[in-house]
Design a protein around this motif. Structure first.
Motif, PDB file in Angstrom:
ATOM      1  N   VAL A   1     -58.829 -51.583 -51.689  1.00 37.64           N
ATOM      2  CA  VAL A   1     -57.901 -50.867 -52.558  1.00 37.64           C
ATOM      3  C   VAL A   1     -56.484 -51.311 -52.253  1.00 37.64           C
ATOM      4  O   VAL A   1     -56.207 -51.929 -51.222  1.00 37.64           O
ATOM      5  CB  VAL A   1     -58.001 -49.336 -52.373  1.00 37.64           C
ATOM      6  CG1 VAL A   1     -59.375 -48.823 -52.739  1.00 37.64           C
ATOM      7  CG2 VAL A   1     -57.645 -48.944 -50.941  1.00 37.64           C
ATOM      8  N   GLN A   2     -55.579 -50.992 -53.170  1.00 37.30           N
ATOM      9  CA  GLN A   2     -54.155 -51.198 -52.934  1.00 37.30           C
ATOM     10  C   GLN A   2     -53.494 -49.845 -52.761  1.00 37.30           C
ATOM     11  O   GLN A   2     -53.640 -48.957 -53.611  1.00 37.30           O
ATOM     12  CB  GLN A   2     -53.503 -51.964 -54.087  1.00 37.30           C
ATOM     13  CG  GLN A   2     -52.036 -52.304 -53.820  1.00 37.30           C
ATOM     14  CD  GLN A   2     -51.416 -53.147 -54.933  1.00 37.30           C
ATOM     15  OE1 GLN A   2     -51.816 -53.053 -56.091  1.00 37.30           O
ATOM     16  NE2 GLN A   2     -50.447 -53.971 -54.586  1.00 37.30           N
ATOM     17  N   LEU A   3     -52.779 -49.687 -51.674  1.00 41.50           N
ATOM     18  CA  LEU A   3     -52.097 -48.431 -51.399  1.00 41.50           C
ATOM     19  C   LEU A   3     -50.808 -48.333 -52.212  1.00 41.50           C
ATOM     20  O   LEU A   3     -50.301 -49.331 -52.730  1.00 41.50           O
ATOM     21  CB  LEU A   3     -51.780 -48.323 -49.904  1.00 41.50           C
ATOM     22  CG  LEU A   3     -52.974 -48.441 -48.949  1.00 41.50           C
ATOM     23  CD1 LEU A   3     -52.495 -48.375 -47.509  1.00 41.50           C
ATOM     24  CD2 LEU A   3     -53.999 -47.363 -49.228  1.00 41.50           C
ATOM     25  N   GLU A   4     -50.286 -47.130 -52.318  1.00 37.87           N
ATOM     26  CA  GLU A   4     -49.008 -46.952 -52.994  1.00 37.87           C
ATOM     27  C   GLU A   4     -47.901 -47.602 -52.169  1.00 37.87           C
ATOM     28  O   GLU A   4     -47.943 -47.590 -50.930  1.00 37.87           O
ATOM     29  CB  GLU A   4     -48.703 -45.462 -53.172  1.00 37.87           C
ATOM     30  CG  GLU A   4     -49.684 -44.728 -54.071  1.00 37.87           C
ATOM     31  CD  GLU A   4     -49.665 -45.246 -55.491  1.00 37.87           C
ATOM     32  OE1 GLU A   4     -48.585 -45.666 -55.951  1.00 37.87           O
ATOM     33  OE2 GLU A   4     -50.738 -45.238 -56.133  1.00 37.87           O
ATOM     34  N   PRO A   5     -46.881 -48.184 -52.818  1.00 43.12           N
ATOM     35  CA  PRO A   5     -45.765 -48.787 -52.065  1.00 43.12           C
ATOM     36  C   PRO A   5     -45.088 -47.759 -51.166  1.00 43.12           C
ATOM     37  O   PRO A   5     -44.953 -46.599 -51.525  1.00 43.12           O
ATOM     38  CB  PRO A   5     -44.821 -49.277 -53.170  1.00 43.12           C
ATOM     39  CG  PRO A   5     -45.683 -49.409 -54.384  1.00 43.12           C
ATOM     40  CD  PRO A   5     -46.725 -48.329 -54.272  1.00 43.12           C
ATOM     41  N   GLU A   6     -44.672 -48.194 -49.993  1.00 44.30           N
ATOM     42  CA  GLU A   6     -44.018 -47.287 -49.048  1.00 44.30           C
ATOM     43  C   GLU A   6     -42.581 -46.989 -49.456  1.00 44.30           C
ATOM     44  O   GLU A   6     -41.993 -46.018 -49.001  1.00 44.30           O
ATOM     45  CB  GLU A   6     -44.051 -47.894 -47.644  1.00 44.30           C
ATOM     46  CG  GLU A   6     -45.478 -48.050 -47.103  1.00 44.30           C
ATOM     47  CD  GLU A   6     -45.492 -48.675 -45.722  1.00 44.30           C
ATOM     48  OE1 GLU A   6     -44.399 -49.048 -45.215  1.00 44.30           O
ATOM     49  OE2 GLU A   6     -46.583 -48.800 -45.142  1.00 44.30           O
ATOM     50  N   ARG A   7     -42.007 -47.842 -50.286  1.00 47.55           N
ATOM     51  CA  ARG A   7     -40.642 -47.606 -50.773  1.00 47.55           C
ATOM     52  C   ARG A   7     -40.550 -48.052 -52.217  1.00 47.55           C
ATOM     53  O   ARG A   7     -41.361 -48.867 -52.685  1.00 47.55           O
ATOM     54  CB  ARG A   7     -39.625 -48.367 -49.917  1.00 47.55           C
ATOM     55  CG  ARG A   7     -39.791 -49.870 -49.972  1.00 47.55           C
ATOM     56  CD  ARG A   7     -38.777 -50.580 -49.075  1.00 47.55           C
ATOM     57  NE  ARG A   7     -38.862 -52.031 -49.199  1.00 47.55           N
ATOM     58  CZ  ARG A   7     -39.763 -52.788 -48.597  1.00 47.55           C
ATOM     59  NH1 ARG A   7     -40.674 -52.235 -47.819  1.00 47.55           N
ATOM     60  NH2 ARG A   7     -39.767 -54.095 -48.776  1.00 47.55           N
ATOM     61  N   GLU A   8     -39.577 -47.522 -52.923  1.00 52.05           N
ATOM     62  CA  GLU A   8     -39.407 -47.854 -54.329  1.00 52.05           C
ATOM     63  C   GLU A   8     -39.135 -49.341 -54.497  1.00 52.05           C
ATOM     64  O   GLU A   8     -38.292 -49.917 -53.791  1.00 52.05           O
ATOM     65  CB  GLU A   8     -38.261 -47.027 -54.924  1.00 52.05           C
ATOM     66  CG  GLU A   8     -38.120 -47.195 -56.426  1.00 52.05           C
ATOM     67  CD  GLU A   8     -37.051 -46.286 -57.002  1.00 52.05           C
ATOM     68  OE1 GLU A   8     -36.740 -46.427 -58.193  1.00 52.05           O
ATOM     69  OE2 GLU A   8     -36.533 -45.435 -56.242  1.00 52.05           O
ATOM     70  N   GLY A   9     -39.868 -49.955 -55.409  1.00 55.70           N
ATOM     71  CA  GLY A   9     -39.694 -51.381 -55.638  1.00 55.70           C
ATOM     72  C   GLY A   9     -40.504 -52.247 -54.688  1.00 55.70           C
ATOM     73  O   GLY A   9     -40.513 -53.470 -54.823  1.00 55.70           O
ATOM     74  N   GLY A  10     -41.187 -51.623 -53.722  1.00 54.08           N
ATOM     75  CA  GLY A  10     -41.992 -52.380 -52.778  1.00 54.08           C
ATOM     76  C   GLY A  10     -43.361 -52.713 -53.344  1.00 54.08           C
ATOM     77  O   GLY A  10     -43.707 -52.324 -54.456  1.00 54.08           O
ATOM     78  N   VAL A  11     -44.147 -53.430 -52.557  1.00 54.78           N
ATOM     79  CA  VAL A  11     -45.497 -53.823 -52.944  1.00 54.78           C
ATOM     80  C   VAL A  11     -46.496 -53.037 -52.103  1.00 54.78           C
ATOM     81  O   VAL A  11     -46.361 -52.974 -50.870  1.00 54.78           O
ATOM     82  CB  VAL A  11     -45.717 -55.337 -52.742  1.00 54.78           C
ATOM     83  CG1 VAL A  11     -47.166 -55.717 -53.054  1.00 54.78           C
ATOM     84  CG2 VAL A  11     -44.761 -56.124 -53.622  1.00 54.78           C
ATOM     85  N   GLY A  12     -47.462 -52.423 -52.751  1.00 54.62           N
ATOM     86  CA  GLY A  12     -48.468 -51.673 -52.020  1.00 54.62           C
ATOM     87  C   GLY A  12     -49.332 -52.570 -51.160  1.00 54.62           C
ATOM     88  O   GLY A  12     -49.736 -53.659 -51.583  1.00 54.62           O
TER      89      GLY A  12
END
Length: 333
Positions: free
Chosen positions: A250-261
């Motif tokens: 799975v791909q996790l939610e990005p840790e910061r806005e604009g980041g890549v999960g």
């Protein structure tokens, strides 16, 4: 029964594997036409005799509804009264059949049957759905049980609309009257049993002859550092690692806005460490798509039909009682 064709027969809910379950109304007319479609897709497995269905999937799932309720109700099949789950129970139920035996199952159950080594009586055919069936698994089942494994493609929204013999053909054949129209965000499905075309999030590559290849869902497609991959393909590669009995990427939610999960994985792999799995994946997976977190569990949180809901996967990744490794620098995460 004196039921009008347009009357409501059932409300099917999507599994919630990618979000909240959504309701979809089904009419008797749609069910009747869909059952005729399923007969067109499967009837050659049992010829002119009455098929005897043994299903390992619950009837309240749309696939189970089509194969273990509607096929007997509207298509003349017989169905085993129980819902066997363990391999020995499946074998016993099949033994009780007195005609062409049709095993309606899922990739998870089929893999369990093969690994158990339990002997099955002669089968007329095996039907699989609910999750992609690996070609190697289908071929192994055909060799072991001497029966064709026929995979059907559908959803709660559409019911079954395509079929293939997975062990031999990677392409899907639409059922009679079905037409697919690719859209920017998915695919529009036209079918005789649908009152109106339905948009699916799945991405298909449609061939000139109408057959198609499943490329994954828009939400499953990954783009990291200018490179592309799909969660479905990464999961397939995880399951191909020797010693991995079950798993999902799975791909996790990005840790910061604009980041890549980040990419993460759950696996059932007795005797392996997370680092062993990552090392094996390095041989076939681009480094940018290697899982940064691998959590080992005794079993994945699958529901009764073998599906994995995203919320359950994320809870398992965050929960206690499993080993985790970071794949970037090799440090524990």
């Amino acid at each position: 029964p004196r039921v009008r064709s347009g009357d409501l027969a059932a409300i099917g809910y999507t599994s919630g594997s990618t979000g909240r379950p959504q309701a979809h109304a089904k009419t008797w007319a749609g069910f009747a036409t869909g059952t005729a479609q399923n007969l067109a897709a499967l009837a050659d497995l049992w010829g002119g005799r009455q098929p005897q269905v043994v299903a390992t999937v619950p009837p309240q799932h749309m696939y189970g509804m089509e194969m273990s309720v509607l096929l007997p109700l509207l298509g003349g099949a017989a169905v085993h009264a129980g819902r066997p789950l363990l391999p020995a129970d499946v074998a016993e139920a099949l033994e009780q059949a007195c005609g062409p035996r049709i095993l309606v199952t899922t990739p998870v159950h089929l893999r369990a049957l093969l690994r158990s080594g339990v002997a099955l009586p002669a089968l007329a055919g095996i039907v699989s759905a609910t999750a992609p069936l690996p070609q190697e698994l289908a071929a192994e089942a055909e060799d072991r049980y001497g029966a064709e494994v026929r995979e059907v493609f559908g959803s709660t929204e559409t019911c079954v609309f395509a079929r293939r013999r997975t062990a031999r053909d990677p392409l899907w054949t639409p059922l009679p009257g079905v037409r697919l129209a690719p859209q920017p965000d998915g695919t529009l499905v036209h079918a005789p049993h649908l009152p109106a075309p339905v948009v699916l999030a799945d991405i298909f590559e449609v061939m000139p002859d109408g057959r198609f290849r499943l490329c994954g869902r828009q939400a499953d497609l990954l783009e990291i550092a200018g490179k592309r991959a799909s969660l479905g393909d990464l999961t397939r590669r995880l399951l191909a690692v020797p010693g991995v009995e079950d798993g999902v990427v799975v791909q996790l939610e990005p840790e910061r806005e604009g980041g890549v999960g980040r990419i993460a994985a759950l696996a059932v792999a007795p005797g392996l460490a997370p680092a062993d799995i990552v090392a094996a994946l390095r041989a076939t997976v681009d480094p940018v798509f290697l899982p940064r977190k691998v959590r080992l569990l005794p079993a994945l949180p699958r529901n009764a039909t073998g599906k994995l809901c995203r919320e359950s996967v994320l809870e398992a990744l965050a929960g206690p009682g499993a080993r985790v490794v970071g794949s970037g620098s090799g440090n524990a995460a």
